[in-house]
Design an enzyme around this catalytic site. Structure first.
Site, mmCIF file in Angstrom:
data_model
loop_
_atom_site.group_PDB
_atom_site.id
_atom_site.type_symbol
_atom_site.label_atom_id
_atom_site.label_comp_id
_atom_site.label_asym_id
_atom_site.label_seq_id
_atom_site.Cartn_x
_atom_site.Cartn_y
_atom_site.Cartn_z
ATOM 1 N N GLU A 1 0.851 -1.191 0.000
ATOM 2 C CA GLU A 1 0.000 0.000 0.000
ATOM 3 C C GLU A 1 0.885 1.239 0.000
ATOM 4 O O GLU A 1 1.743 1.400 0.856
ATOM 5 C CB GLU A 1 -0.896 0.030 1.243
ATOM 6 C CG GLU A 1 -1.854 1.211 1.229
ATOM 7 C CD GLU A 1 -2.509 1.534 2.581
ATOM 8 O OE1 GLU A 1 -3.569 2.180 2.578
ATOM 9 O OE2 GLU A 1 -1.954 1.160 3.631
ATOM 10 N N ASP B 1 -11.135 1.726 3.341
ATOM 11 C CA ASP B 1 -10.833 3.112 3.732
ATOM 12 C C ASP B 1 -11.538 4.131 2.836
ATOM 13 O O ASP B 1 -11.381 5.332 3.039
ATOM 14 C CB ASP B 1 -9.317 3.374 3.618
ATOM 15 C CG ASP B 1 -8.501 2.550 4.600
ATOM 16 O OD1 ASP B 1 -9.006 2.251 5.701
ATOM 17 O OD2 ASP B 1 -7.350 2.204 4.256
HETATM 18 C C1 GLC Z 1 -3.883 1.741 6.163
HETATM 19 C C2 GLC Z 1 -5.144 0.963 6.392
HETATM 20 C C3 GLC Z 1 -6.060 1.755 7.271
HETATM 21 C C4 GLC Z 1 -5.364 1.977 8.594
HETATM 22 C C5 GLC Z 1 -4.004 2.629 8.403
HETATM 23 C C6 GLC Z 1 -3.171 2.487 9.648
HETATM 24 O O1 GLC Z 1 -4.095 2.879 5.407
HETATM 25 O O2 GLC Z 1 -5.718 0.594 5.187
HETATM 26 O O3 GLC Z 1 -7.299 1.132 7.477
HETATM 27 O O4 GLC Z 1 -6.147 2.794 9.418
HETATM 28 O O5 GLC Z 1 -3.266 2.018 7.373
HETATM 29 O O6 GLC Z 1 -2.814 1.150 9.849
#
Ligand code: GLC
Ligand code: CA
Length: 560
Positions: free
Chosen positions: A252, A327
């Site tokens: 990500e 999200d």
């Molecule tokens: C990522 C996750 C999100 C989470 C964040 C912190 O963006 O997808 O849901 O709150 O990381 O772990």
């Protein structure tokens, strides 16, 4: 028409190149023991459903032991399952049962931070010379006692939390219950690698790596994403863990450019399989105020971003394709029409995405066209980001109405309302009141009615997933944009060898007359996908119905 030689990726095929991933947010998927919270047994009970859809990978949002400050993205034990979800035995069973359905499970690797209730952190807090002290990022206060710098947490407030016991601040980019790990400490790397191997040995199919772009940070230089240590760390991780296993790893990254994405996903660099990046999403956020102040969707800008990525990663690197996740708001609400044209626009969005190059991700409920929810009271929301930011912005002078408009449009709970299985009480998700209110439209939008309707969004997805397996051009073909400046139509062509696919999507709720260039006029083809009447030949112009979308496999040989 041009022909194409074999592509580098075709030469080095991976099993995940034509995979379609389905994301499960466990607390909202299926509640088997009727305590109001989804669980592993619930997922196992729905594997036949997922098999029918045709996906072959599940990305499981975190199920590890956690105090659930951020619904599991705050892990207190990476090698235990949170009791609300089940047990380690049930996790093993899920991995095994999924394998029988030819589905592999990728786990969410959340290692930018842990929970403050993780043993490493409770030790780290004890004293300055505790062996775990350097697992986290501690700094002395400034001379006046204030935080080391003014870094603002993504979930509101300072990114530094004072610990009176040792007189120092610890760093957290997310909530104060999510202290950042110190990746400069080789010991941290080692324990994370061991933990990853422990999961790989249990038979999982890989990892989705949460906010992985943040682990190379340099706190004192205020560099957070894409820090200088990021790629060396990933190369070390690859070598120490999954490098010689045939798994899917996806990072990500909210900050990647195509150039950066190649650093992650060029196979020669031995880092990750692919990136999961958000440029097509962040262009819909206000540049200053972010997602709480949404801006109108600009299709031309969106197409520029998509084309930049499709072309940027044409021969090297690999991208994920998605409209939504846990999200983000629901795709059909954000980019389509959740009302009159819900079915047509949901199918159009699916076609527009699934014919692109990359790995499609489907977020639970997307395949039946679930929509955003609009609770009136802030108390009905559960998400920590939503609640914290609401409090913070109201204190700074925003109005309740403004904030609720932002939350209705982009808040994370839109995606987190329980899955709609049927039209009985609680949408068949649970026999008890669920942890988060349901979207009231479940009587109309649910799995059971989708499965009973041969023309449903579900079967449209099922077909798209199968097409990707049947047509290599969808996986490896090159991409050429068409009508780049058109404000209502997103169209492109994919080509591989003699095979060409033309994809046309009307992103508007109006009929559109589209004059075709000479090169396309008169072409015939096989209709691979459509959401109105099938089209098999092109005249001088197309009359597209609202949200009409189709993909045509062109008969090129006849043209040559
Ligand atoms: C990522 C996750 C999100 C989470 C964040 C912190 O963006 O997808 O849901 O709150 O990381 O772990
Ligand atoms: Ca349960």
């Amino acid at each position: 028409m041009k022909t194409h030689s074999i592509t580098p990726q075709q030469q080095d095929k991976k099993w995940w190149h034509d995979a379609v991933v389905y994301q499960i947010y466990p607390r909202s998927f299926m509640d088997e023991n009727n305590d109001g919270m989804g669980d592993l047994a619930g997922i196992i009970s729905k594997l036949d459903y997922l098999k029918k859809l045709g996906i072959n990978v599940i990305w499981l949002s975190p199920v590890f032991k956690s105090p659930m400050d951020d619904n599991g993205y705050d892990i207190s034990d990476y090698q235990a399952i949170s009791s609300e979800f089940g047990t380690l035995e049930e996790m093993d069973k899920l991995i095994a049962e999924a394998a029988k359905h030819n589905i592999s499970i990728i786990m969410d690797l959340v290692v930018n931070h842990t929970s403050d209730e993780h043993y490493w952190f409770t030790e780290s807090k004890k004293s300055i010379d505790n062996p775990y002290r350097d697992y986290y990022i501690w700094r002395k206060p400034q001379a006046d006692g204030s935080a080391p710098n003014d870094f603002h947490s993504y979930f509101g407030g300072s990114g530094w939390e004072f610990d009176a016991n040792t007189g120092e601040y610890y760093f957290h980019q997310f909530s104060k219950k999510q202290p950042d790990l110190n990746w400069d400490n080789p010991e941290v790397q080692k324990v994370v690698h061991e933990m990853m191997n422990w999961w790989l040995d249990r038979g999982i199919g890989g990892f989705r790596m949460d906010v992985i772009d943040l682990i190379g940070k340099e706190i004192d230089n205020q560099v957070m994403s894409n820090g200088p240590r990021l790629h060396p760390l990933l190369q070390e991780m690859n070598k120490a863990t999954f490098g010689d296993r045939d798994v899917l790893t996806v990072g990500e990254s909210w900050s990647a450019t195509p150039e950066i994405a190649k650093l992650y996903s060029d196979p020669a660099r031995e880092e990750l399989s692919m990136v999961f990046q958000f440029e097509h999403i962040t262009i819909t956020f206000d540049p200053v105020e972010g997602k709480w102040k949404p801006r109108a969707f600009d299709l031309v800008e969106f197409k520029q971003v998509i084309s930049k990525w499709q072309i940027g990663l044409a021969d090297c690197g690999w991208n994920s394709l998605f409209w939504n996740n846990h999200d983000l708001p629901r795709a059909v609400s954000k980019y389509g029409d959740p009302g009159r044209y819900r079915v047509q626009s949901a199918k159009m969005l699916a076609t527009a995405l699934h014919f692109l190059k990359g790995s499609p991700y489907i977020y639970q409920g997307e395949e039946i066209g679930m929509t955003n929810v609009q609770f009136d009271a802030i108390e009905d929301y559960q998400d920590i980001e939503t609640l914290n930011l609401y409090k913070e912005r109201i204190a700074e002078g925003s109005s309740h109405e403004e904030m609720m408009a932002g939350i209705h449009e982009n808040g994370r709970d839109n995606a987190r309302t329980p899955m709609h299985w049927n039209n009985t009480a609680n949408a068949g998700f649970s026999k008890t009141k669920p942890w988060l209110k349901l979207n009231p439209n479940y009587a109309e939008i649910n799995v059971e009615s989708a499965l009973n309707d041969p023309d449903s969004i579900f079967y449209h997805y099922q077909k798209l997933i199968q097409l990707r397996k049947d047509h290599e051009v969808m996986v490896y073909g090159d991409y050429s944009p068409l009508f780049e400046l058109h404000t209502q139509v997103f169209a492109y062509q994919r080509g591989l060898g003699n095979t060409q696919v033309l994809v046309i999507n009307n992103f508007s709720n109006e009929s559109v007359q589209l004059a075709l260039p000479e090169s396309l006029q008169g072409l015939k083809g096989q209709c691979l996908s459509s959401n109105y009447e099938q089209r098999t030949e092109l005249t001088d112009a197309l009359d597209l119905a609202p949200y009409e979308s189709f993909a045509l496999l062109l008969k090129c040989n006849e043209q040559e």
